[in-house]
Design a protein around this motif. Sequence first.
Motif, PDB file in Angstrom:
ATOM      1  N   ILE A  29       0.881  -1.170   0.000  1.00 37.49           N
ATOM      2  CA  ILE A  29       0.000   0.000   0.000  1.00 37.49           C
ATOM      3  C   ILE A  29       0.917   1.218   0.000  1.00 37.49           C
ATOM      4  O   ILE A  29       1.667   1.431   0.952  1.00 37.49           O
ATOM      5  CB  ILE A  29      -0.909   0.015   1.245  1.00 37.49           C
ATOM      6  N   GLY A  30       0.885   1.992  -1.065  1.00 38.67           N
ATOM      7  CA  GLY A  30       1.819   3.110  -1.178  1.00 38.67           C
ATOM      8  C   GLY A  30       1.154   4.362  -1.705  1.00 38.67           C
ATOM      9  O   GLY A  30       0.034   4.317  -2.222  1.00 38.67           O
ATOM     10  N   SER A  31       1.846   5.493  -1.540  1.00 39.72           N
ATOM     11  CA  SER A  31       1.316   6.761  -2.041  1.00 39.72           C
ATOM     12  C   SER A  31       2.414   7.578  -2.687  1.00 39.72           C
ATOM     13  O   SER A  31       3.579   7.494  -2.309  1.00 39.72           O
ATOM     14  CB  SER A  31       0.663   7.559  -0.901  1.00 39.72           C
ATOM     15  N   ILE A  32       2.021   8.351  -3.680  1.00 40.04           N
ATOM     16  CA  ILE A  32       2.927   9.232  -4.419  1.00 40.04           C
ATOM     17  C   ILE A  32       2.272  10.601  -4.516  1.00 40.04           C
ATOM     18  O   ILE A  32       1.104  10.706  -4.899  1.00 40.04           O
ATOM     19  CB  ILE A  32       3.193   8.686  -5.843  1.00 40.04           C
ATOM     20  N   ARG A  33       3.000  11.650  -4.147  1.00 35.93           N
ATOM     21  CA  ARG A  33       2.499  13.029  -4.215  1.00 35.93           C
ATOM     22  C   ARG A  33       1.121  13.148  -3.556  1.00 35.93           C
ATOM     23  O   ARG A  33       0.200  13.761  -4.118  1.00 35.93           O
ATOM     24  CB  ARG A  33       2.446  13.513  -5.666  1.00 35.93           C
ATOM     25  N   SER A  34       0.971  12.540  -2.403  1.00 36.92           N
ATOM     26  CA  SER A  34      -0.304  12.531  -1.690  1.00 36.92           C
ATOM     27  C   SER A  34      -0.083  12.892  -0.231  1.00 36.92           C
ATOM     28  O   SER A  34       1.040  12.820   0.277  1.00 36.92           O
ATOM     29  CB  SER A  34      -0.963  11.152  -1.798  1.00 36.92           C
ATOM     30  N   ASN A  35      -1.143  13.279   0.468  1.00 32.65           N
ATOM     31  CA  ASN A  35      -1.025  13.601   1.882  1.00 32.65           C
ATOM     32  C   ASN A  35      -2.278  13.191   2.633  1.00 32.65           C
ATOM     33  O   ASN A  35      -3.310  12.911   2.037  1.00 32.65           O
ATOM     34  CB  ASN A  35      -0.722  15.095   2.082  1.00 32.65           C
ATOM     35  N   HIS A  36      -2.158  13.150   3.965  1.00 34.67           N
ATOM     36  CA  HIS A  36      -3.256  12.707   4.825  1.00 34.67           C
ATOM     37  C   HIS A  36      -3.748  11.321   4.407  1.00 34.67           C
ATOM     38  O   HIS A  36      -4.943  11.095   4.176  1.00 34.67           O
ATOM     39  CB  HIS A  36      -4.413  13.715   4.823  1.00 34.67           C
ATOM     40  N   ILE A  37      -2.805  10.389   4.325  1.00 36.05           N
ATOM     41  CA  ILE A  37      -3.104   9.002   3.984  1.00 36.05           C
ATOM     42  C   ILE A  37      -3.076   8.173   5.267  1.00 36.05           C
ATOM     43  O   ILE A  37      -2.078   8.183   5.992  1.00 36.05           O
ATOM     44  CB  ILE A  37      -2.086   8.439   2.975  1.00 36.05           C
ATOM     45  N   SER A  38      -4.163   7.473   5.568  1.00 38.16           N
ATOM     46  CA  SER A  38      -4.256   6.647   6.768  1.00 38.16           C
ATOM     47  C   SER A  38      -4.290   5.175   6.371  1.00 38.16           C
ATOM     48  O   SER A  38      -5.150   4.764   5.603  1.00 38.16           O
ATOM     49  CB  SER A  38      -5.518   6.999   7.563  1.00 38.16           C
ATOM     50  N   VAL A  39      -3.349   4.402   6.895  1.00 35.81           N
ATOM     51  CA  VAL A  39      -3.271   2.968   6.620  1.00 35.81           C
ATOM     52  C   VAL A  39      -3.430   2.269   7.968  1.00 35.81           C
ATOM     53  O   VAL A  39      -2.525   2.291   8.788  1.00 35.81           O
ATOM     54  CB  VAL A  39      -1.932   2.608   5.939  1.00 35.81           C
ATOM     55  N   ILE A  40      -4.599   1.664   8.208  1.00 42.34           N
ATOM     56  CA  ILE A  40      -4.976   1.213   9.542  1.00 42.34           C
ATOM     57  C   ILE A  40      -5.372  -0.256   9.547  1.00 42.34           C
ATOM     58  O   ILE A  40      -6.306  -0.663   8.859  1.00 42.34           O
ATOM     59  CB  ILE A  40      -6.163   2.050  10.075  1.00 42.34           C
ATOM     60  N   GLY A  41      -4.651  -1.064  10.330  1.00 41.58           N
ATOM     61  CA  GLY A  41      -5.040  -2.454  10.564  1.00 41.58           C
ATOM     62  C   GLY A  41      -5.117  -3.324   9.340  1.00 41.58           C
ATOM     63  O   GLY A  41      -6.009  -4.160   9.226  1.00 41.58           O
ATOM     64  N   ASN A  42      -4.160  -3.160   8.423  1.00 38.02           N
ATOM     65  CA  ASN A  42      -4.121  -4.002   7.232  1.00 38.02           C
ATOM     66  C   ASN A  42      -3.091  -5.118   7.404  1.00 38.02           C
ATOM     67  O   ASN A  42      -2.243  -5.057   8.289  1.00 38.02           O
ATOM     68  CB  ASN A  42      -3.755  -3.154   6.011  1.00 38.02           C
ATOM     69  N   TYR A  43      -3.167  -6.126   6.542  1.00 37.91           N
ATOM     70  CA  TYR A  43      -2.199  -7.219   6.549  1.00 37.91           C
ATOM     71  C   TYR A  43      -1.602  -7.299   5.158  1.00 37.91           C
ATOM     72  O   TYR A  43      -2.332  -7.470   4.159  1.00 37.91           O
ATOM     73  CB  TYR A  43      -2.898  -8.533   6.897  1.00 37.91           C
ATOM     74  N   VAL A  44      -0.284  -7.115   5.074  1.00 37.63           N
ATOM     75  CA  VAL A  44       0.411  -7.085   3.781  1.00 37.63           C
ATOM     76  C   VAL A  44       1.383  -8.267   3.728  1.00 37.63           C
ATOM     77  O   VAL A  44       2.197  -8.436   4.642  1.00 37.63           O
ATOM     78  CB  VAL A  44       1.177  -5.761   3.586  1.00 37.63           C
ATOM     79  N   ALA A  45       1.286  -9.071   2.688  1.00 37.96           N
ATOM     80  CA  ALA A  45       2.157 -10.233   2.559  1.00 37.96           C
ATOM     81  C   ALA A  45       2.547 -10.441   1.102  1.00 37.96           C
ATOM     82  O   ALA A  45       1.837 -10.064   0.193  1.00 37.96           O
ATOM     83  CB  ALA A  45       1.441 -11.488   3.073  1.00 37.96           C
ATOM     84  N   GLY A  46       3.685 -11.082   0.907  1.00 35.93           N
ATOM     85  CA  GLY A  46       4.136 -11.403  -0.451  1.00 35.93           C
ATOM     86  C   GLY A  46       4.585 -10.179  -1.184  1.00 35.93           C
ATOM     87  O   GLY A  46       4.270  -9.992  -2.327  1.00 35.93           O
TER      88      GLY A  46
END
Length: 198
Positions: A181-198
């Motif tokens: 989960i990524g962002s480019i030229r962005s702001n106020h991004i909330s990444v909450i309680g996710n599961y990232v694999a692989g």
Amino acid sequence: CSGGSKGTAYDPASRTTSELDSAIQAPSVPKSLSTSTTLAPTGATYYVDSRGNDSNTGTKDEPFKTISHGVDRLKAGDTLMIGPGRYEEDDGDAGLRIKNLNGTAAKPITIAAGSAEKPRLTGGLWKTVAVEKSSFIVLRGLETIGTATTDKKPTSAIEIIDSHHITVAGSYVHDGGGGGIGSIRSNHISVIGNYVAG
């Protein structure tokens, strides 16, 4: 967000997310962010089901078939509820593209799982979900499946570009081979309680 660890693994083919949900250890949510995922809907609610039809009205009894078709109907305050199943979206380099879609602080737009079973999103040459030039959007309870185990392409799961006030919560993204989960030229991004694999 949380990364994978050794122990009981979540089986993407199992069609159940109970192991994943119990494994997610969501951080405490700052008060300033909590309303972005808990505000009651203020607009229309539309439904998508893998057995639906895009010529339907988008109600619970007549759901759309594709997520992209539902997204095209959304306005500030609206909610799109996605039923369980596999959705292969295709918009060129992205599977599902969310572009020029804007809610407000009081009326965020929510795109979420319609039940405890996460909808499974696939597709896209380089990213499964792209959020572009958009604001005040909540993505909640989704599962994205990349193609790293088959074609070895380094796809991203959810990529946020030129956007602000975007929340990604309670989702499972895996097998992308590139960014989670990524962002480019962005702001106020909330990444909450996710599961990232692989």
